[in-house]
Design a protein around this motif. Structure first.
Motif, PDB file in Angstrom:
ATOM      1  N   VAL A  66      21.956 -64.379  15.284  1.00 37.65           N
ATOM      2  CA  VAL A  66      23.330 -64.742  14.911  1.00 37.65           C
ATOM      3  C   VAL A  66      24.239 -64.604  16.124  1.00 37.65           C
ATOM      4  CG1 VAL A  66      25.311 -64.121  13.465  1.00 37.65           C
ATOM      5  CG2 VAL A  66      22.993 -64.070  12.510  1.00 37.65           C
ATOM      6  N   HIS A  67      24.059 -63.502  16.860  1.00 34.75           N
ATOM      7  CA  HIS A  67      24.873 -63.287  18.060  1.00 34.75           C
ATOM      8  C   HIS A  67      24.547 -64.308  19.141  1.00 34.75           C
ATOM      9  CE1 HIS A  67      26.597 -59.631  16.492  1.00 34.75           C
ATOM     10  NE2 HIS A  67      25.405 -59.065  16.345  1.00 34.75           N
ATOM     11  N   GLN A  68      23.249 -64.628  19.252  1.00 39.66           N
ATOM     12  CA  GLN A  68      22.837 -65.593  20.272  1.00 39.66           C
ATOM     13  C   GLN A  68      23.420 -66.972  19.987  1.00 39.66           C
ATOM     14  OE1 GLN A  68      18.588 -65.302  20.111  1.00 39.66           O
ATOM     15  NE2 GLN A  68      18.509 -63.342  21.213  1.00 39.66           N
ATOM     16  N   SER A  69      23.383 -67.393  18.707  1.00 41.40           N
ATOM     17  CA  SER A  69      23.918 -68.709  18.346  1.00 41.40           C
ATOM     18  C   SER A  69      25.433 -68.740  18.504  1.00 41.40           C
ATOM     19  CB  SER A  69      23.528 -69.067  16.909  1.00 41.40           C
ATOM     20  OG  SER A  69      24.049 -68.113  15.991  1.00 41.40           O
ATOM     21  N   CYS A  70      26.113 -67.620  18.162  1.00 39.57           N
ATOM     22  CA  CYS A  70      27.565 -67.540  18.343  1.00 39.57           C
ATOM     23  C   CYS A  70      27.940 -67.625  19.807  1.00 39.57           C
ATOM     24  CB  CYS A  70      28.109 -66.239  17.744  1.00 39.57           C
ATOM     25  SG  CYS A  70      28.092 -66.204  15.940  1.00 39.57           S
ATOM     26  N   SER A  71      27.135 -66.967  20.643  1.00 44.18           N
ATOM     27  CA  SER A  71      27.383 -66.971  22.084  1.00 44.18           C
ATOM     28  C   SER A  71      27.262 -68.377  22.652  1.00 44.18           C
ATOM     29  CB  SER A  71      26.400 -66.029  22.784  1.00 44.18           C
ATOM     30  OG  SER A  71      26.552 -66.085  24.176  1.00 44.18           O
ATOM     31  N   HIS A  72      26.244 -69.125  22.176  1.00 43.69           N
ATOM     32  CA  HIS A  72      26.051 -70.495  22.654  1.00 43.69           C
ATOM     33  C   HIS A  72      27.196 -71.390  22.197  1.00 43.69           C
ATOM     34  CE1 HIS A  72      21.472 -69.619  22.840  1.00 43.69           C
ATOM     35  NE2 HIS A  72      22.097 -69.286  23.967  1.00 43.69           N
ATOM     36  N   ALA A  73      27.654 -71.184  20.937  1.00 40.64           N
ATOM     37  CA  ALA A  73      28.774 -71.982  20.413  1.00 40.64           C
ATOM     38  C   ALA A  73      30.059 -71.701  21.196  1.00 40.64           C
ATOM     39  CB  ALA A  73      28.968 -71.674  18.930  1.00 40.64           C
ATOM     40  N   GLU A  74      30.267 -70.437  21.561  1.00 34.62           N
ATOM     41  CA  GLU A  74      31.455 -70.040  22.316  1.00 34.62           C
ATOM     42  C   GLU A  74      31.449 -70.685  23.705  1.00 34.62           C
ATOM     43  OE1 GLU A  74      35.095 -68.313  22.909  1.00 34.62           O
ATOM     44  OE2 GLU A  74      33.908 -68.347  21.065  1.00 34.62           O
ATOM     45  N   GLN A  75      30.264 -70.734  24.299  1.00 31.56           N
ATOM     46  CA  GLN A  75      30.149 -71.351  25.619  1.00 31.56           C
ATOM     47  C   GLN A  75      30.503 -72.832  25.572  1.00 31.56           C
ATOM     48  OE1 GLN A  75      26.198 -70.535  26.940  1.00 31.56           O
ATOM     49  NE2 GLN A  75      26.591 -68.358  27.324  1.00 31.56           N
ATOM     50  N   LYS A  76      30.108 -73.502  24.453  1.00 31.36           N
ATOM     51  CA  LYS A  76      30.417 -74.920  24.310  1.00 31.36           C
ATOM     52  C   LYS A  76      31.918 -75.138  24.142  1.00 31.36           C
ATOM     53  CE  LYS A  76      25.991 -76.407  22.359  1.00 31.36           C
ATOM     54  NZ  LYS A  76      25.305 -76.930  21.155  1.00 31.36           N
ATOM     55  N   ARG A  77      32.586 -74.238  23.387  1.00 31.66           N
ATOM     56  CA  ARG A  77      34.023 -74.382  23.136  1.00 31.66           C
ATOM     57  C   ARG A  77      34.853 -74.146  24.394  1.00 31.66           C
ATOM     58  NH1 ARG A  77      32.919 -71.756  18.149  1.00 31.66           N
ATOM     59  NH2 ARG A  77      33.567 -69.751  19.022  1.00 31.66           N
ATOM     60  N   THR A  78      34.405 -73.199  25.223  1.00 28.60           N
ATOM     61  CA  THR A  78      35.185 -72.849  26.420  1.00 28.60           C
ATOM     62  C   THR A  78      34.930 -73.786  27.590  1.00 28.60           C
ATOM     63  OG1 THR A  78      33.462 -71.291  27.084  1.00 28.60           O
ATOM     64  CG2 THR A  78      35.315 -70.406  25.815  1.00 28.60           C
ATOM     65  N   PHE A  79      33.928 -74.652  27.461  1.00 24.13           N
ATOM     66  CA  PHE A  79      33.633 -75.587  28.552  1.00 24.13           C
ATOM     67  C   PHE A  79      34.613 -76.764  28.511  1.00 24.13           C
ATOM     68  CE2 PHE A  79      31.436 -79.459  30.005  1.00 24.13           C
ATOM     69  CZ  PHE A  79      31.271 -79.121  31.344  1.00 24.13           C
ATOM     70  N   VAL A  80      35.387 -76.964  29.566  1.00 27.31           N
ATOM     71  CA  VAL A  80      36.352 -78.068  29.650  1.00 27.31           C
ATOM     72  C   VAL A  80      35.911 -79.019  30.746  1.00 27.31           C
ATOM     73  CG1 VAL A  80      38.757 -78.713  30.043  1.00 27.31           C
ATOM     74  CG2 VAL A  80      38.206 -76.542  28.885  1.00 27.31           C
ATOM     75  N   PRO A  81      35.552 -80.234  30.415  1.00 21.95           N
ATOM     76  CA  PRO A  81      35.080 -81.168  31.454  1.00 21.95           C
ATOM     77  C   PRO A  81      36.205 -81.585  32.383  1.00 21.95           C
ATOM     78  CG  PRO A  81      35.291 -82.277  29.333  1.00 21.95           C
ATOM     79  CD  PRO A  81      35.521 -80.811  29.082  1.00 21.95           C
ATOM     80  N   LEU A  82      35.885 -81.822  33.621  1.00 23.26           N
ATOM     81  CA  LEU A  82      36.877 -82.245  34.599  1.00 23.26           C
ATOM     82  C   LEU A  82      37.346 -83.672  34.318  1.00 23.26           C
ATOM     83  CD1 LEU A  82      35.184 -80.881  37.847  1.00 23.26           C
ATOM     84  CD2 LEU A  82      37.218 -79.957  36.719  1.00 23.26           C
ATOM     85  N   ASN A  83      38.629 -83.865  34.476  1.00 15.78           N
ATOM     86  CA  ASN A  83      39.194 -85.220  34.316  1.00 15.78           C
ATOM     87  C   ASN A  83      39.058 -85.954  35.654  1.00 15.78           C
ATOM     88  OD1 ASN A  83      40.568 -87.500  33.699  1.00 15.78           O
ATOM     89  ND2 ASN A  83      42.451 -86.459  32.989  1.00 15.78           N
ATOM     90  N   LEU A  84      38.155 -86.890  35.669  1.00 17.03           N
ATOM     91  CA  LEU A  84      37.859 -87.577  36.933  1.00 17.03           C
ATOM     92  C   LEU A  84      38.783 -88.773  37.166  1.00 17.03           C
ATOM     93  CD1 LEU A  84      33.982 -87.495  36.731  1.00 17.03           C
ATOM     94  CD2 LEU A  84      35.509 -85.935  37.950  1.00 17.03           C
ATOM     95  N   HIS A  85      39.637 -89.139  36.155  1.00 18.57           N
ATOM     96  CA  HIS A  85      40.497 -90.306  36.317  1.00 18.57           C
ATOM     97  C   HIS A  85      41.872 -89.891  36.835  1.00 18.57           C
ATOM     98  CE1 HIS A  85      37.504 -92.803  34.383  1.00 18.57           C
ATOM     99  NE2 HIS A  85      37.398 -91.891  33.411  1.00 18.57           N
TER     100      HIS A  85
END
Length: 297
Positions: free
Chosen positions: A278-297
């Protein structure tokens, strides 16, 4: 060959008086050769000399194939069979091969059902003498052997010797495949079967093989329905003591397995492992939410 020197106790004959004298010690229990390091006694000098290699670390017998050393010549011979793949001892019933004659004898008893060693108190039979000797002490409450470190009492000098390795951390039995060490020779023998794949203990009902007699006994309860381990609180029966121990936590509410992340307790390690995902899956979900892709335009 003539054996004129006869034992007055059992009638067995010997070719020399020195052999008869050594044999007598099996009746009298005399062990005149004592180890100066640990105090253990032996009936023969050669056995003492072999034992002393446990303390000195001497391994005078070397394998010509891999260079590994051994304290006894018989251990070297046994080891060399793993290089050659030789299994010279074959069961006449099923054709299975064994590296040691003693393993073949033990295996054959499962075909014959023979239990030649019988308890004189309760009549229970055993396939091996060590099993009978271990069982006999259950009929007496006497514990004359005391540990000098912790004061715990034991029924035999062998039990005391094995126990003392807890204090000394001595592991005198080494695996000649992976160098893993053990406090008991029986544990080493059982471990070695993980390398050889040998399963000398066969179920007479279904033929399934096992690496240890204890695993065979557990398996046989599937056929017999026996549940020898009973809960003192509710009377429920179990096939294994570990199952009873886990069940008892239902009554005691003990939860010995604790999550290092949130502190939640569990009655079984498997439940803890499931929870930790449960903690491992939550950790992975948190990493996805905090990842902000760079705006290349």
């Amino acid at each position: 060959m003539e054996k004129p020197w006869k034992c007055g106790d059992c009638g067995k004959g010997f070719i020399s008086p020195s052999q008869l004298e050594i044999h007598w010690r099996s009746h009298t229990g005399e062990r005149p050769f004592t180890c100066s390091v640990c105090g253990k006694g032996f009936a023969q000098l050669i056995v003492l000399q072999r034992h002393q290699r446990v303390h000195t670390g001497e391994r005078p017998f070397t394998c010509s194939a891999c260079g590994k050393g051994f304290t006894q010549l018989s251990n070297l011979w046994r080891h060399q069979q793993f290089h050659t793949g030789e299994r010279p001892f074959t069961c006449s019933v099923c054709g299975k091969g064994f590296t040691q004659l003693s393993n073949l004898w033990r295996h054959q008893q499962f075909h014959t059902g023979e239990r030649p060693f019988t308890c004189s108190v309760c009549g229970k039979g055993f396939t091996q003498l060590p099993g009978l000797l271990k069982h006999k002490v259950t009929h007496t409450q006497e514990r004359p052997f005391k540990c000098s470190d912790c004061g715990r009492d034991f029924k035999s000098s062998r039990e005391l010797l094995v126990h003392q390795r807890i204090h000394t951390e001595e592991r005198p039995f080494s695996c000649y495949h992976c160098t893993k060490t053990f406090k008991r020779s029986s544990h080493l023998l059982e471990h070695q079967r993980t390398h050889t794949g040998e399963k000398p203990f066969s179920c007479p009902q279904c033929g399934k093989g096992f690496s240890s007699s204890s695993n065979l006994q557990k398996h046989q309860r599937v056929h017999t329905g026996e549940r020898p381990f009973t809960c003192a609180v509710c009377g429920k029966g179990f096939t294994q003591s570990s199952q009873l121990q886990t069940h008892q936590r239902v009554h005691t509410r003990e939860k010995p397995f604790t999550c290092t992340v949130c502190g939640k307790g569990f009655t079984q390690s498997s439940h803890l492992q499931t929870h930790q995902r449960v903690h491992q899956s939550c950790s992975h979900a948190e990493q996805k939410r905090t990842f902000v892709p760079l705006n290349l335009h």
